[in-house]
Design an enzyme around this catalytic site. Structure first.
Site, PDB file in Angstrom:
ATOM      1  CG  ASP A   1      11.164   5.066  16.855  1.00  0.00           C
ATOM      2  OD1 ASP A   1      11.133   4.999  18.280  1.00  0.00           O
ATOM      3  OD2 ASP A   1      10.758   6.141  16.475  1.00  0.00           O
TER       4      ASP A   1
ATOM      5  CG  HIS B   1       4.689  12.111  17.625  1.00  0.00           C
ATOM      6  ND1 HIS B   1       6.257  12.025  17.824  1.00  0.00           N
ATOM      7  CD2 HIS B   1       4.226  13.034  18.222  1.00  0.00           C
ATOM      8  CE1 HIS B   1       6.324  13.014  18.805  1.00  0.00           C
ATOM      9  NE2 HIS B   1       5.373  13.570  19.150  1.00  0.00           N
TER      10      HIS B   1
ATOM     11  CG  HIS C   1      14.479  11.918  12.688  1.00  0.00           C
ATOM     12  ND1 HIS C   1      14.070  13.313  12.975  1.00  0.00           N
ATOM     13  CD2 HIS C   1      13.803  11.496  13.880  1.00  0.00           C
ATOM     14  CE1 HIS C   1      13.429  13.715  14.154  1.00  0.00           C
ATOM     15  NE2 HIS C   1      13.129  12.423  14.584  1.00  0.00           N
TER      16      HIS C   1
HETATM   17  N1  ACO Z   1      12.552   3.927   3.530  1.00  0.00           N
HETATM   18  C1  ACO Z   1      12.752   4.202   2.323  1.00  0.00           C
HETATM   19  N2  ACO Z   1      12.836   5.304   1.645  1.00  0.00           N
HETATM   20  C2  ACO Z   1      12.826   6.234   2.512  1.00  0.00           C
HETATM   21  C3  ACO Z   1      12.658   6.231   4.108  1.00  0.00           C
HETATM   22  C4  ACO Z   1      12.534   4.827   4.495  1.00  0.00           C
HETATM   23  N3  ACO Z   1      12.337   4.714   5.698  1.00  0.00           N
HETATM   24  N4  ACO Z   1      12.354   7.345   4.662  1.00  0.00           N
HETATM   25  C5  ACO Z   1      12.440   8.447   3.789  1.00  0.00           C
HETATM   26  N5  ACO Z   1      12.471   7.847   2.475  1.00  0.00           N
HETATM   27  C6  ACO Z   1      12.833   8.424   0.930  1.00  0.00           C
HETATM   28  C7  ACO Z   1      11.379   8.957   0.443  1.00  0.00           C
HETATM   29  O1  ACO Z   1      10.876   7.997  -0.381  1.00  0.00           O
HETATM   30  C8  ACO Z   1      11.950   9.953  -0.401  1.00  0.00           C
HETATM   31  O2  ACO Z   1      12.569   9.674  -1.473  1.00  0.00           O
HETATM   32  P1  ACO Z   1      12.467  10.639  -2.849  1.00  0.00           P
HETATM   33  O3  ACO Z   1      13.334  11.693  -2.414  1.00  0.00           O
HETATM   34  O4  ACO Z   1      13.291   9.624  -3.891  1.00  0.00           O
HETATM   35  O5  ACO Z   1      11.014  10.505  -3.120  1.00  0.00           O
HETATM   36  C9  ACO Z   1      12.947  10.589   0.573  1.00  0.00           C
HETATM   37  O6  ACO Z   1      13.616   9.354   1.242  1.00  0.00           O
HETATM   38  C10 ACO Z   1      12.737  11.752   1.655  1.00  0.00           C
HETATM   39  O7  ACO Z   1      11.595  11.360   2.187  1.00  0.00           O
HETATM   40  P2  ACO Z   1      10.475  12.128   2.821  1.00  0.00           P
HETATM   41  O8  ACO Z   1       9.294  11.249   3.179  1.00  0.00           O
HETATM   42  O9  ACO Z   1      10.280  13.243   2.297  1.00  0.00           O
HETATM   43  O10 ACO Z   1      11.168  12.558   4.398  1.00  0.00           O
HETATM   44  P3  ACO Z   1      10.554  13.241   5.731  1.00  0.00           P
HETATM   45  O11 ACO Z   1      11.660  13.754   6.346  1.00  0.00           O
HETATM   46  O12 ACO Z   1       9.387  13.858   5.417  1.00  0.00           O
HETATM   47  O13 ACO Z   1       9.869  12.038   6.380  1.00  0.00           O
HETATM   48  C11 ACO Z   1      10.179  10.153   7.943  1.00  0.00           C
HETATM   49  C12 ACO Z   1      10.722  11.436   7.760  1.00  0.00           C
HETATM   50  C13 ACO Z   1       8.600  10.286   8.226  1.00  0.00           C
HETATM   51  C14 ACO Z   1      10.512   9.706   9.425  1.00  0.00           C
HETATM   52  C15 ACO Z   1      10.330   8.972   6.843  1.00  0.00           C
HETATM   53  O14 ACO Z   1      12.099   8.889   6.763  1.00  0.00           O
HETATM   54  C16 ACO Z   1       9.861   7.741   7.375  1.00  0.00           C
HETATM   55  O15 ACO Z   1       8.835   7.432   6.999  1.00  0.00           O
HETATM   56  N6  ACO Z   1      10.666   6.990   8.216  1.00  0.00           N
HETATM   57  C17 ACO Z   1      10.157   5.437   8.607  1.00  0.00           C
HETATM   58  C18 ACO Z   1       9.157   5.717   9.631  1.00  0.00           C
HETATM   59  C19 ACO Z   1      10.000   5.886  11.078  1.00  0.00           C
HETATM   60  O16 ACO Z   1      10.931   5.240  11.214  1.00  0.00           O
HETATM   61  N7  ACO Z   1       9.552   6.934  11.762  1.00  0.00           N
HETATM   62  C20 ACO Z   1      10.287   7.223  12.909  1.00  0.00           C
HETATM   63  C21 ACO Z   1      10.800   8.673  12.834  1.00  0.00           C
HETATM   64  S1  ACO Z   1      11.753   8.743  14.628  1.00  0.00           S
HETATM   65  C22 ACO Z   1      10.531   9.042  15.763  1.00  0.00           C
HETATM   66  O17 ACO Z   1       9.517   9.509  15.448  1.00  0.00           O
HETATM   67  C23 ACO Z   1      11.282   9.052  17.152  1.00  0.00           C
END
Ligand code: ACO
Length: 431
Positions: free
Chosen positions: A364, A265, A306
């Site tokens: 972020d 988060h 996101h």
């Molecule tokens: N780098 C590489 N690959 C990614 C990333 C990333 N940052 N984020 C998602 N993916 C990929 C996943 O591996 C998945 O690939 P696939 O379909 O081939 O399996 C696809 O994109 C979808 O990813 P999910 O995890 O299902 O997406 P979700 O919506 O559940 O996750 C999240 C969102 C948690 C923010 C994710 O993008 C992530 O981990 N990002 C990095 C952490 C981050 O920056 N968090 C801050 C969020 S903003 C906030 O809180 C204010």
């Protein structure tokens, strides 16, 4: 005519008709409240398809990349308003008039000081405690100072609570930092603006005055606006659920801070900075991009993607611009980490993997670079987020308790444990 949906059952049970509600914007919502009377619940872990409340505060369209507070686009608020106005807007529903704004700012300034005895609460922590641990403890401890006579169902009392929290949480955050550093606590200075006051409490000391830089103060104020609310996220939903029982609001806000502290988060901006430090040089970016795409590697590009935004996070575009302003002001445009961030963004936005998955930089991605340039330590990043989000938490708590149809939050469950069985006395149990 009102739209409805009919639920039919494969075993021939009578079908159920459910109303479909449509808000001002957003996807239509099936009102399933009647299901309980028919002997059914719905199952939705993580609330991925469930609206938990009605709210008139914030609207997000993740596909279009839109964020509105009370109907105002975040871009207009970020560039034309200030954090105090935004706090007023979130809490009261309208932008303040000149008189209303003056009275509001006066009230917030009037409440910035902490009760003298609260210094003892800080001194009870280990010196090395994480600032978020201290903030959660001290904000929760406010319930010991402001409890008797507090009526959560009296709107005037709720407004005083909201003002106190918006005013005092920055003092708590700055003092958590000072305590870490082993420096004396610096009292708030009410002639300063909200952001300037926070910088003063962070960076001045009894032997050295601090002159807040107006460009940095404006940048901080803008970051506070961008983080002020984000509808029913984990921490806001935590505040609502805790508050739904009529619990002490200071304890409820502390519970929201606890939820925000989690790395999924509010902790992501810390992770971005650690990643930029690890990459260290622009030449190593392709290696990290490949790792992010490799499913056998747990590495993810921090600050990308996101849960809700499947388009550019509107806050990211604003904060990117703010990042330029801050680095220019501090003559840090050649900052190596900023260069790595820009190059990373350029490569990722052109890469098929990121395009196909709609992975854009989030808010972020840049906030950590700005905080670091301002001299704010990494351990304080989530604390700043909590300070800003306090406005949203109190507005959402106030809205929930203002609703005459308000009910205690009580989710149901899908029980998958043992069926009924007989108690076995200790001497008859087998391993
Ligand atoms: N780098 C590489 N690959 C990614 C990333 C990333 N940052 N984020 C998602 N993916 C990929 C996943 O591996 C998945 O690939 P696939 O379909 O081939 O399996 C696809 O994109 C979808 O990813 P999910 O995890 O299902 O997406 P979700 O919506 O559940 O996750 C999240 C969102 C948690 C923010 C994710 O993008 C992530 O981990 N990002 C990095 C952490 C981050 O920056 N968090 C801050 C969020 S903003 C906030 O809180 C204010």
């Amino acid at each position: 005519m009102k739209k409805t949906v009919t639920l039919t059952f494969s075993d021939g049970s009578p079908s159920i008709e459910l109303p479909i509600e449509q808000g001002t914007y957003g996807k239509p919502v099936i009102d399933i409240r009647a299901l309980g009377a028919h002997g059914y619940f719905t199952h939705d872990p993580g609330f991925t398809a469930t609206s938990s409340c009605t709210s008139a505060i914030t609207y997000i369209d993740g596909d279009e990349g839109l964020l509105y507070y009370r109907g105002y686009p975040i871009e207009e608020l970020a560039y034309q308003s200030d954090y105090m106005e935004v706090c007023y807007l979130l809490l009261h529903g309208e932008l303040p008039t000149t008189e209303q704004k003056t009275a509001f700012v006066q009230s917030i300034r009037h409440h910035t000081l902490l009760h003298d005895q609260m210094e003892n609460v800080f001194r009870g922590f280990r010196r090395s405690a994480h600032p978020m641990a201290v903030m959660i403890g001290v904000t929760g401890a406010m319930s010991a100072f402001y409890h008797s006579g507090l009526d959560n169902f009296n709107p005037a009392h709720r407004i005083v609570v909201a003002h106190r929290l918006i005013a005092k949480v920055p003092t708590v955050a700055a003092w958590a930092y000072k305590f870490n550093e082993g420096q004396p606590f610096v009292y708030p200075q009410n002639r300063l603006s909200h952001a300037e006051n926070f910088m003063h409490m962070m960076f001045s000391s009894p032997c050295e005055d601090y002159q807040p830089n107006p460009v940095l103060a404006r940048a901080l104020d803008r970051i506070f606006i961008l983080h002020a609310d984000h509808e029913q996220n984990a921490s806001t939903s935590t505040v609502r659920l805790a508050g739904s029982s009529g619990a002490n609001p200071y304890a409820c806000i502390a519970s929201g801070m606890a939820s925000l502290w989690g790395p999924l988060h509010g902790g992501a901006n810390e992770a971005v900075l650690r990643m930029l430090e690890e990459i260290d040089d622009v030449s190593k970016i392709p290696e990290y991009i490949s790792r992010a795409k490799d499913k056998s590697d747990s590495f993810r590009l921090m600050g990308f993607g996101h849960r809700i935004y499947k388009n550019m996070d509107p806050r990211a575009a604003i904060i990117r611009q703010t990042c330029y302003e801050v680095l220019d002001e501090l003559d840090l445009r050649d900052d190596p980490q900023f260069k790595i961030a820009l190059e990373l963004e350029r490569i990722a936005l052109e890469d098929e993997y990121f395009i196909a998955r709609k992975l854009y930089p989030n808010v972020d991605f840049y906030s950590g670079i700005i905080f670091r340039a301002m001299g704010i330590p990494t351990s304080m990043f989530t604390a700043l987020f909590a300070m800003a989000r306090t406005a949203g938490w109190v507005a959402q708590w106030h809205e929930m308790l203002s609703d005459p149809a308000h009910k205690i939050g009580r989710p149901r469950q899908l029980y998958i444990g043992s069926a009924r069985r007989e108690f076995v006395p200790l001497d008859q149990r087998k391993a």
